[in-house]
Design a protein around this motif. Structure first.
Motif, PDB file in Angstrom:
ATOM      1  N   UNK A 153      45.865 -59.547   8.109  1.00 20.54           N
ATOM      2  CA  UNK A 153      45.478 -59.704   6.699  1.00 20.54           C
ATOM      3  C   UNK A 153      44.061 -59.219   6.408  1.00 20.54           C
ATOM      4  N   UNK A 154      43.268 -59.000   7.443  1.00 21.72           N
ATOM      5  CA  UNK A 154      41.899 -58.489   7.256  1.00 21.72           C
ATOM      6  C   UNK A 154      41.833 -56.980   7.452  1.00 21.72           C
ATOM      7  N   UNK A 155      42.937 -56.340   7.813  1.00 23.11           N
ATOM      8  CA  UNK A 155      42.934 -54.909   8.140  1.00 23.11           C
ATOM      9  C   UNK A 155      42.920 -54.025   6.912  1.00 23.11           C
ATOM     10  N   UNK A 156      42.989 -52.728   7.143  1.00 24.03           N
ATOM     11  CA  UNK A 156      42.919 -51.758   6.045  1.00 24.03           C
ATOM     12  C   UNK A 156      44.038 -51.934   5.039  1.00 24.03           C
ATOM     13  N   UNK A 157      45.285 -51.926   5.523  1.00 27.95           N
ATOM     14  CA  UNK A 157      46.435 -52.128   4.636  1.00 27.95           C
ATOM     15  C   UNK A 157      46.543 -53.600   4.254  1.00 27.95           C
ATOM     16  N   UNK A 158      46.402 -54.484   5.252  1.00 26.82           N
ATOM     17  CA  UNK A 158      46.575 -55.914   5.036  1.00 26.82           C
ATOM     18  C   UNK A 158      45.676 -56.483   3.956  1.00 26.82           C
ATOM     19  N   UNK A 178      40.117 -65.837  14.028  1.00 23.75           N
ATOM     20  CA  UNK A 178      39.365 -66.914  13.367  1.00 23.75           C
ATOM     21  C   UNK A 178      38.134 -66.413  12.615  1.00 23.75           C
ATOM     22  N   UNK A 179      37.485 -65.350  13.107  1.00 21.54           N
ATOM     23  CA  UNK A 179      36.237 -64.908  12.461  1.00 21.54           C
ATOM     24  C   UNK A 179      36.469 -64.379  11.044  1.00 21.54           C
ATOM     25  N   UNK A 180      37.724 -64.068  10.696  1.00 24.57           N
ATOM     26  CA  UNK A 180      38.021 -63.548   9.352  1.00 24.57           C
ATOM     27  C   UNK A 180      38.554 -64.634   8.404  1.00 24.57           C
ATOM     28  N   UNK A 181      38.709 -65.864   8.898  1.00 22.21           N
ATOM     29  CA  UNK A 181      39.363 -66.898   8.100  1.00 22.21           C
ATOM     30  C   UNK A 181      38.583 -67.301   6.847  1.00 22.21           C
ATOM     31  N   UNK A 182      37.265 -67.421   6.963  1.00 22.78           N
ATOM     32  CA  UNK A 182      36.472 -67.827   5.787  1.00 22.78           C
ATOM     33  C   UNK A 182      36.615 -66.812   4.653  1.00 22.78           C
ATOM     34  N   UNK A 183      36.573 -65.525   5.007  1.00 23.20           N
ATOM     35  CA  UNK A 183      36.699 -64.468   3.982  1.00 23.20           C
ATOM     36  C   UNK A 183      38.091 -64.522   3.345  1.00 23.20           C
ATOM     37  N   UNK A 192      46.106 -68.006   9.251  1.00 23.66           N
ATOM     38  CA  UNK A 192      46.715 -68.478  10.496  1.00 23.66           C
ATOM     39  C   UNK A 192      46.125 -67.645  11.627  1.00 23.66           C
ATOM     40  N   UNK A 193      45.693 -68.305  12.701  1.00 20.62           N
ATOM     41  CA  UNK A 193      45.091 -67.609  13.837  1.00 20.62           C
ATOM     42  C   UNK A 193      46.183 -67.202  14.822  1.00 20.62           C
ATOM     43  N   UNK A 194      46.434 -65.900  14.895  1.00 20.99           N
ATOM     44  CA  UNK A 194      47.517 -65.413  15.761  1.00 20.99           C
ATOM     45  C   UNK A 194      47.189 -65.565  17.240  1.00 20.99           C
ATOM     46  N   UNK A 195      45.904 -65.803  17.556  1.00 23.69           N
ATOM     47  CA  UNK A 195      45.518 -65.916  18.969  1.00 23.69           C
ATOM     48  C   UNK A 195      45.707 -67.333  19.507  1.00 23.69           C
ATOM     49  N   UNK A 196      45.517 -68.346  18.653  1.00 28.27           N
ATOM     50  CA  UNK A 196      45.513 -69.723  19.148  1.00 28.27           C
ATOM     51  C   UNK A 196      46.638 -70.591  18.599  1.00 28.27           C
ATOM     52  N   UNK A 197      47.259 -70.199  17.487  1.00 29.50           N
ATOM     53  CA  UNK A 197      48.283 -71.048  16.878  1.00 29.50           C
ATOM     54  C   UNK A 197      49.692 -70.558  17.219  1.00 29.50           C
ATOM     55  N   UNK A 198      50.630 -71.493  17.194  1.00 32.93           N
ATOM     56  CA  UNK A 198      52.045 -71.153  17.327  1.00 32.93           C
ATOM     57  C   UNK A 198      52.484 -70.638  15.957  1.00 32.93           C
TER      58      UNK A 198
END
Length: 343
Positions: A153-158, A178-183, A192-198
């Motif tokens: 969701x933080x990417x170019x298209x996303x 996680x570093x993009x969540x606040x924005x 949703x954090x794809x690295x740490x969450x199910x």
């Protein structure tokens, strides 16, 4: 005497970013129906990252000039082209050839950039904006009040997809580190954090009946999870195979495997739909219809940019000569928005 010259970046083969080559030559002369655009901004997209590895599905043989899209000013026009187009800022989707100071294009392929929209700003919204707009409005057709899941969701298209959806009254669940969540929260996205969450469990918690659409650029095994999260009557739009970027072997196989899976899912009697989105679809059948649709949709995106419905995020602006640095930055996964090359 005109001493102006054309500078372009050449991809000679499967090389490291430092091995791209700069080539100089005469500025092209437009033929009938053509224009020469003096490039003001072009971008580093995921396609070029795949191309330098020889892994883009239908890339041309090496060597060639990459550059999927560009924004610039019309410098010269050929016969049959309205002279008033000279001096106009335009955008174009090129697939290749954009990484050059001067680009020869068919006049029918350029779209005027609205007043007040800068070149780098417009550049972030050409291929990314067209992709986001067409997936949301032409493929998924999510109605106001619906819920979507956006990978990257933080990417170019996303990032553009998220903003276009929010402006259409659609609820967005966005996957990002996680570093993009606040924005993302500031925009109104549920991150949703794809690295740490199910991911499946968390999305089910947020949307118990499933989501109206999932937009997945990763592909690979995770595509099955994306399909399972789609609500009855909903849509999965797959638009890339980012998971196989660094693989070796056949570049066609990941795409063919995904197309086979999508065909199978569409054969199931459950009211859900799956698509593999390709921005060039339909061009071979009718160039006229393809151009009309591209012009209409890119105009919508650039107008949304002009209105402030979407905001362009330029990660960095670097000159063509620093293409290696630009490519490394784009591939690092550490930046938000688009890395832009300027003359």
């Amino acid at each position: 005497m005109n001493t102006e010259e054309r500078v372009e970046v050449v991809l000679p083969g499967k090389v490291e970013p430092e091995e791209f080559q700069l080539r100089r030559g005469p500025v092209p002369v437009p033929g009938p129906g053509q224009v020469v655009v003096r490039m003001e901004a072009t971008g580093v997209s995921f396609a070029e990252q795949q191309m330098r590895r020889g892994r883009y599905f239908d890339q041309p043989p090496f060597p060639f000039v990459p550059g999927y899209d560009l924004v610039g000013t019309v410098q010269a026009v050929g016969s049959g082209v309205d002279r008033a187009l000279t001096g106009t800022r335009v955008a174009a989707l090129t697939k290749i050839g954009g990484w050059a100071s001067h680009v020869l294009l068919e006049a029918a392929d350029v779209v005027e950039v609205p007043e007040g929209v800068g070149a780098a700003e417009a550049e972030t919204a050409v291929v990314n904006g067209i992709t986001a707009w067409q997936m949301l409005h032409r493929k998924a057709r999510v109605r106001t009040g619906g819920t979507i899941l956006v990978h990257g969701a933080n990417g170019g298209v996303g990032s553009l997809l998220v903003q276009l959806a929010l402006s259409a009254g659609v609820r967005v669940i966005g996957m990002a580190s996680a570093r993009h969540h606040d924005a993302l929260r500031a925009l109104g996205v549920t991150p949703v954090d794809y690295r740490t969450e199910n991911i499946p469990a968390r999305v089910r918690e947020l949307a118990p009946g499933g989501v109206d659409a999932v937009f997945d650029h990763v592909g690979g095994p995770g595509l099955t999870d994306s399909w399972r999260l789609v609500a009855p009557g909903g849509t999965l739009v797959s638009y890339g195979t980012a998971s196989s970027r660094d693989d070796t072997g056949s570049k066609q196989w990941p795409v063919l495997k995904m197309l086979g899976r999508i065909w199978l899912w569409n054969a199931l009697p459950n009211g859900r739909h799956a698509y593999f989105f390709n921005v060039w679809a339909g061009r071979a059948l009718s160039k006229k219809r393809f151009r009309a649709r591209l012009r209409a949709d890119l105009t919508q995106v650039l107008t949304a940019l002009q209105r402030g419905d979407i905001t362009a995020t330029v990660a960095a602006e670097l000159p063509l000569a620093q293409v290696a640095e630009a490519m490394r930055l784009a591939e690092s996964g550490t930046v938000s928005g688009k890395v832009v090359l300027v003359p």
